[in-house]
Design a protein around this motif. Structure first.
Motif, PDB file in Angstrom:
ATOM      1  N   GLU A 157     -11.229  12.604 -66.377  1.00  0.00           N
ATOM      2  CA  GLU A 157     -12.539  12.219 -65.872  1.00  0.00           C
ATOM      3  C   GLU A 157     -13.654  13.041 -66.516  1.00  0.00           C
ATOM      4  OE1 GLU A 157     -13.021   9.636 -63.696  1.00  0.00           O
ATOM      5  OE2 GLU A 157     -10.879   9.269 -63.913  1.00  0.00           O
ATOM      6  N   LEU A 158     -13.530  13.290 -67.818  1.00  0.00           N
ATOM      7  CA  LEU A 158     -14.530  14.099 -68.500  1.00  0.00           C
ATOM      8  C   LEU A 158     -15.892  13.420 -68.507  1.00  0.00           C
ATOM      9  CD1 LEU A 158     -14.126  16.354 -71.496  1.00  0.00           C
ATOM     10  CD2 LEU A 158     -15.848  14.580 -71.710  1.00  0.00           C
ATOM     11  N   GLN A 159     -15.918  12.093 -68.457  1.00  0.00           N
ATOM     12  CA  GLN A 159     -17.198  11.387 -68.461  1.00  0.00           C
ATOM     13  C   GLN A 159     -18.023  11.697 -67.216  1.00  0.00           C
ATOM     14  OE1 GLN A 159     -14.263  10.124 -68.075  1.00  0.00           O
ATOM     15  NE2 GLN A 159     -14.201   8.576 -66.465  1.00  0.00           N
ATOM     16  N   LYS A 160     -17.380  12.242 -66.160  1.00  0.00           N
ATOM     17  CA  LYS A 160     -18.106  12.612 -64.943  1.00  0.00           C
ATOM     18  C   LYS A 160     -18.219  14.128 -64.773  1.00  0.00           C
ATOM     19  CE  LYS A 160     -15.335  10.315 -62.235  1.00  0.00           C
ATOM     20  NZ  LYS A 160     -14.729   9.720 -61.035  1.00  0.00           N
ATOM     21  N   ALA A 161     -17.769  14.889 -65.775  1.00  0.00           N
ATOM     22  CA  ALA A 161     -17.752  16.346 -65.667  1.00  0.00           C
ATOM     23  C   ALA A 161     -19.134  16.940 -65.882  1.00  0.00           C
ATOM     24  CB  ALA A 161     -16.767  16.935 -66.674  1.00  0.00           C
ATOM     25  N   ARG A 162     -19.346  18.094 -65.289  1.00  0.00           N
ATOM     26  CA  ARG A 162     -20.597  18.813 -65.486  1.00  0.00           C
ATOM     27  C   ARG A 162     -20.497  19.776 -66.651  1.00  0.00           C
ATOM     28  NH1 ARG A 162     -23.163  21.967 -60.466  1.00  0.00           N
ATOM     29  NH2 ARG A 162     -23.546  19.785 -59.869  1.00  0.00           N
ATOM     30  N   GLN A 163     -19.337  20.366 -66.866  1.00  0.00           N
ATOM     31  CA  GLN A 163     -19.176  21.338 -67.938  1.00  0.00           C
ATOM     32  C   GLN A 163     -17.763  21.279 -68.497  1.00  0.00           C
ATOM     33  OE1 GLN A 163     -20.597  24.632 -65.749  1.00  0.00           O
ATOM     34  NE2 GLN A 163     -18.834  24.791 -64.410  1.00  0.00           N
ATOM     35  N   VAL A 164     -17.647  21.640 -69.763  1.00  0.00           N
ATOM     36  CA  VAL A 164     -16.382  21.601 -70.476  1.00  0.00           C
ATOM     37  C   VAL A 164     -16.169  22.946 -71.157  1.00  0.00           C
ATOM     38  CG1 VAL A 164     -14.996  20.441 -72.235  1.00  0.00           C
ATOM     39  CG2 VAL A 164     -16.656  19.127 -70.882  1.00  0.00           C
ATOM     40  N   ILE A 165     -14.992  23.510 -70.972  1.00  0.00           N
ATOM     41  CA  ILE A 165     -14.626  24.762 -71.628  1.00  0.00           C
ATOM     42  C   ILE A 165     -13.497  24.468 -72.614  1.00  0.00           C
ATOM     43  CG2 ILE A 165     -13.675  27.076 -71.309  1.00  0.00           C
ATOM     44  CD1 ILE A 165     -14.956  27.138 -68.570  1.00  0.00           C
ATOM     45  N   ILE A 166     -13.728  24.782 -73.873  1.00  0.00           N
ATOM     46  CA  ILE A 166     -12.733  24.546 -74.921  1.00  0.00           C
ATOM     47  C   ILE A 166     -12.140  25.890 -75.305  1.00  0.00           C
ATOM     48  CG2 ILE A 166     -12.308  23.590 -77.211  1.00  0.00           C
ATOM     49  CD1 ILE A 166     -14.748  21.808 -76.817  1.00  0.00           C
ATOM     50  N   ALA A 167     -10.886  26.107 -74.951  1.00  0.00           N
ATOM     51  CA  ALA A 167     -10.209  27.392 -75.197  1.00  0.00           C
ATOM     52  C   ALA A 167      -8.910  27.161 -75.950  1.00  0.00           C
ATOM     53  CB  ALA A 167      -9.956  28.116 -73.878  1.00  0.00           C
ATOM     54  N   THR A 168      -9.000  26.458 -77.052  1.00  0.00           N
ATOM     55  CA  THR A 168      -7.821  26.200 -77.873  1.00  0.00           C
ATOM     56  C   THR A 168      -7.550  27.388 -78.786  1.00  0.00           C
ATOM     57  OG1 THR A 168      -9.156  25.130 -79.564  1.00  0.00           O
ATOM     58  CG2 THR A 168      -8.270  23.725 -77.825  1.00  0.00           C
ATOM     59  N   GLN A 169      -6.368  27.402 -79.390  1.00  0.00           N
ATOM     60  CA  GLN A 169      -5.998  28.486 -80.284  1.00  0.00           C
ATOM     61  C   GLN A 169      -6.426  28.228 -81.725  1.00  0.00           C
ATOM     62  OE1 GLN A 169      -4.826  31.331 -79.434  1.00  0.00           O
ATOM     63  NE2 GLN A 169      -4.411  30.924 -77.284  1.00  0.00           N
ATOM     64  N   ARG A 170      -6.652  26.985 -82.082  1.00  0.00           N
ATOM     65  CA  ARG A 170      -7.018  26.637 -83.449  1.00  0.00           C
ATOM     66  C   ARG A 170      -8.472  26.161 -83.487  1.00  0.00           C
ATOM     67  NH1 ARG A 170      -2.428  25.042 -86.964  1.00  0.00           N
ATOM     68  NH2 ARG A 170      -4.010  23.853 -88.088  1.00  0.00           N
ATOM     69  N   ASP A 171      -9.181  26.579 -84.529  1.00  0.00           N
ATOM     70  CA  ASP A 171     -10.583  26.206 -84.645  1.00  0.00           C
ATOM     71  C   ASP A 171     -10.763  24.728 -84.964  1.00  0.00           C
ATOM     72  OD1 ASP A 171     -11.026  28.833 -84.173  1.00  0.00           O
ATOM     73  OD2 ASP A 171     -11.927  29.306 -86.107  1.00  0.00           O
ATOM     74  N   ASP A 172      -9.858  24.152 -85.770  1.00  0.00           N
ATOM     75  CA  ASP A 172     -10.014  22.730 -86.086  1.00  0.00           C
ATOM     76  C   ASP A 172      -9.779  21.867 -84.849  1.00  0.00           C
ATOM     77  OD1 ASP A 172      -7.335  23.316 -85.927  1.00  0.00           O
ATOM     78  OD2 ASP A 172      -6.739  21.924 -87.506  1.00  0.00           O
ATOM     79  N   ALA A 189     -15.414  15.172 -76.801  1.00  0.00           N
ATOM     80  CA  ALA A 189     -16.032  15.406 -75.492  1.00  0.00           C
ATOM     81  C   ALA A 189     -17.503  15.032 -75.498  1.00  0.00           C
ATOM     82  CB  ALA A 189     -15.854  16.873 -75.094  1.00  0.00           C
ATOM     83  N   ARG A 190     -18.207  15.373 -76.577  1.00  0.00           N
ATOM     84  CA  ARG A 190     -19.622  15.046 -76.629  1.00  0.00           C
ATOM     85  C   ARG A 190     -19.852  13.543 -76.727  1.00  0.00           C
ATOM     86  NH1 ARG A 190     -22.961  17.163 -74.210  1.00  0.00           N
ATOM     87  NH2 ARG A 190     -22.773  19.230 -75.180  1.00  0.00           N
ATOM     88  N   GLN A 191     -18.947  12.846 -77.375  1.00  0.00           N
ATOM     89  CA  GLN A 191     -19.064  11.395 -77.456  1.00  0.00           C
ATOM     90  C   GLN A 191     -18.881  10.751 -76.093  1.00  0.00           C
ATOM     91  OE1 GLN A 191     -16.055   9.526 -79.844  1.00  0.00           O
ATOM     92  NE2 GLN A 191     -17.177   7.615 -80.053  1.00  0.00           N
ATOM     93  N   LEU A 192     -17.997  11.312 -75.251  1.00  0.00           N
ATOM     94  CA  LEU A 192     -17.720  10.739 -73.937  1.00  0.00           C
ATOM     95  C   LEU A 192     -18.766  11.130 -72.902  1.00  0.00           C
ATOM     96  CD1 LEU A 192     -13.852  11.267 -73.750  1.00  0.00           C
ATOM     97  CD2 LEU A 192     -15.080   9.150 -74.268  1.00  0.00           C
ATOM     98  N   ASN A 193     -19.358  12.312 -73.054  1.00  0.00           N
ATOM     99  CA  ASN A 193     -20.303  12.808 -72.049  1.00  0.00           C
ATOM    100  C   ASN A 193     -21.457  13.500 -72.774  1.00  0.00           C
ATOM    101  OD1 ASN A 193     -21.652  14.132 -69.931  1.00  0.00           O
ATOM    102  ND2 ASN A 193     -19.765  14.350 -68.759  1.00  0.00           N
ATOM    103  N   ARG A 194     -22.598  12.835 -72.821  1.00  0.00           N
ATOM    104  CA  ARG A 194     -23.753  13.373 -73.531  1.00  0.00           C
ATOM    105  C   ARG A 194     -24.435  14.492 -72.757  1.00  0.00           C
ATOM    106  NH1 ARG A 194     -23.467  11.946 -78.808  1.00  0.00           N
ATOM    107  NH2 ARG A 194     -22.885   9.747 -79.010  1.00  0.00           N
ATOM    108  N   GLY A 195     -24.281  14.522 -71.437  1.00  0.00           N
ATOM    109  CA  GLY A 195     -25.022  15.488 -70.643  1.00  0.00           C
ATOM    110  C   GLY A 195     -24.244  16.712 -70.218  1.00  0.00           C
ATOM    111  N   ALA A 196     -22.945  16.756 -70.481  1.00  0.00           N
ATOM    112  CA  ALA A 196     -22.139  17.890 -70.038  1.00  0.00           C
ATOM    113  C   ALA A 196     -22.438  19.129 -70.875  1.00  0.00           C
ATOM    114  CB  ALA A 196     -20.657  17.550 -70.119  1.00  0.00           C
ATOM    115  N   LYS A 197     -22.331  20.282 -70.255  1.00  0.00           N
ATOM    116  CA  LYS A 197     -22.469  21.543 -70.979  1.00  0.00           C
ATOM    117  C   LYS A 197     -21.119  21.905 -71.565  1.00  0.00           C
ATOM    118  CE  LYS A 197     -23.974  26.341 -70.498  1.00  0.00           C
ATOM    119  NZ  LYS A 197     -24.488  27.377 -69.562  1.00  0.00           N
ATOM    120  N   ILE A 198     -21.071  22.078 -72.876  1.00  0.00           N
ATOM    121  CA  ILE A 198     -19.817  22.361 -73.561  1.00  0.00           C
ATOM    122  C   ILE A 198     -19.863  23.780 -74.104  1.00  0.00           C
ATOM    123  CG2 ILE A 198     -18.285  21.714 -75.457  1.00  0.00           C
ATOM    124  CD1 ILE A 198     -19.267  18.879 -75.229  1.00  0.00           C
TER     125      ILE A 198
END
Length: 392
Positions: free
Chosen positions: A219-234, A243-252
């Protein structure tokens, strides 16, 4: 964690997606995607089956005892009398609803006991036997109902991609500030990682976070904020783009290993980028130069204990005052999209639409133990006093 990530110490440079990246993403698509809601801890399958078997044996033993005590009211077509083996045999065929009719109750008392006691025991026996089957059949329906209710109630939540060291630390900080566990959804390709998150009370989605259908399940399209904590930069770049394509207003907010990849991540849609390797290195260098300063910095970034960095709106009583006239220790002022230091002449006077970043004494949550001289029920600790050199 991104699919196939490994902490191997190699320096990684982000490149534009080419043939290798497309092939890797095609391989990652085989990861099954599903939502796993936290559930109440119950007994294991073997223990549940053992309990049901014990209950069935107790019902059978009770029926045998009833028939044996009233054996004079029963008739055996073979020899005319009922012994203990006949009582066990009659109880077995009766509870299983087989009923061969070779042993029958003929007295009024025996028939009354069959109606009042044996028949309810028969129903109970059948319920116990088919209980496991019914539970299996209804489990899917129950999970679907819980999932639909969860989706309908979820709003303005936080999606955390990766449940490794960085993801766990970020979640601990969020929970320390009062965010409920029900408002956090974790996405990770490893089912064991999501099971561990479920055990801690978090909802998880098993799947590759670079795919839009996986993020939609969270339900990322309804999320307020997104935290990306992956191990790889790519992987972080691809997740940020999706994530930005699905939710334009969320804080990433995203973490990268190498500082040179931070601009690419910002271009991918991240509002804030934290360079984990550089940040750890700076803290190490500060601790070498001044161990006390390093301890203070570590205390500031550890929410909920000691001193905390807090962003809050300016209250009416502070409007028109300078930064040095506030009761809290203000270190920066956020005015629109500008971040002003406390010593910046433009920071004062404070405006009603400003937000200030202050250092305050952490307030322990209710019920966490003594919070001052008055004990567990005493008042929370006050804000950190203003040092003399900071007062007007």
């Amino acid at each position: 964690m991104g699919p196939g990530d490994a902490v191997d110490g190699r320096v990684f440079h982000v490149k534009l997606p080419g043939h290798d990246a497309m092939a890797r993403r095609a391989d990652e698509h085989v990861v099954p995607t599903r939502v796993m809601l936290p559930r109440r801890v119950v007994d294991g399958p073997a223990r549940q089956v053992g309990k049901r078997l014990l209950m069935a044996l107790l019902v059978l033993a009770a029926t045998v005892l009833i028939v044996w005590l009233d054996r004079a009211g029963y008739n055996d077509n073979a020899d005319g009398k009922v012994d203990l083996l006949d009582a066990v045999y009659y109880a077995t065929v009766t509870l299983s609803t087989t009923g061969y009719g070779d042993i029958t109750p003929y007295s009024d008392g025996a028939r009354l006991i069959n109606v009042v006691l044996v028949t309810p025991l028969r129903v109970m026996f059948l319920i116990i036997l088919v209980g496991t089957t019914l539970e299996v059949l209804t489990e899917r329906t129950r999970e679907d109902f819980r999932l639909k209710r969860w989706r309908s109630n979820l709003r303005d939540h936080t999606v955390v991609v990766g449940f490794g060291t960085k993801g766990r630390s970020a979640i601990q900080t969020l929970c320390a500030t009062g965010l409920a566990k029900e408002q956090i959804v974790i996405v990770d390709p490893a089912s064991k990682v999501i099971e561990a998150a479920n055990a801690e009370g978090f909802t998880g989605v098993v799947g590759d976070a670079t795919r839009s259908d996986v993020l939609l399940r969270a339900e990322l399209q309804k999320a307020r904020q997104v935290i990306i904590a992956t191990q790889r930069d790519d992987t972080a770049v691809l997740v940020a783009l999706t994530a930005r394509q699905l939710n334009r207003g969320a804080k990433i907010v995203a973490a990268v290993r190498e500082e040179e990849n931070a601009p690419l991540l910002r271009q991918s849609g991240a509002d804030a980028v934290i360079t984990s390797a550089s940040a750890a290195g700076r803290l190490l260098g500060l601790s070498v130069l001044s161990p006390s300063a390093g301890t203070v910095m570590e205390d500031l970034i550890q929410q909920g204990s000691g001193l905390d960095l807090v962003e809050r709106p300016v209250i009416k009583a502070e409007v028109g005052k300078s930064v040095r006239e506030t009761e809290d220790l203000v270190v920066s002022v956020l005015r629109g999209h500008r971040l002003l230091g406390y010593d910046d002449p433009a920071a004062s006077p404070l405006q009603l639409t400003d937000r200030v970043i202050t250092i305050v004494r952490a307030t322990p949550p209710p019920g966490s133990g003594p919070s001052g001289p008055s004990g567990p029920s005493g008042p929370s600790l006050p804000h950190l006093p203003m040092p003399p050199h900071h007062r007007p």
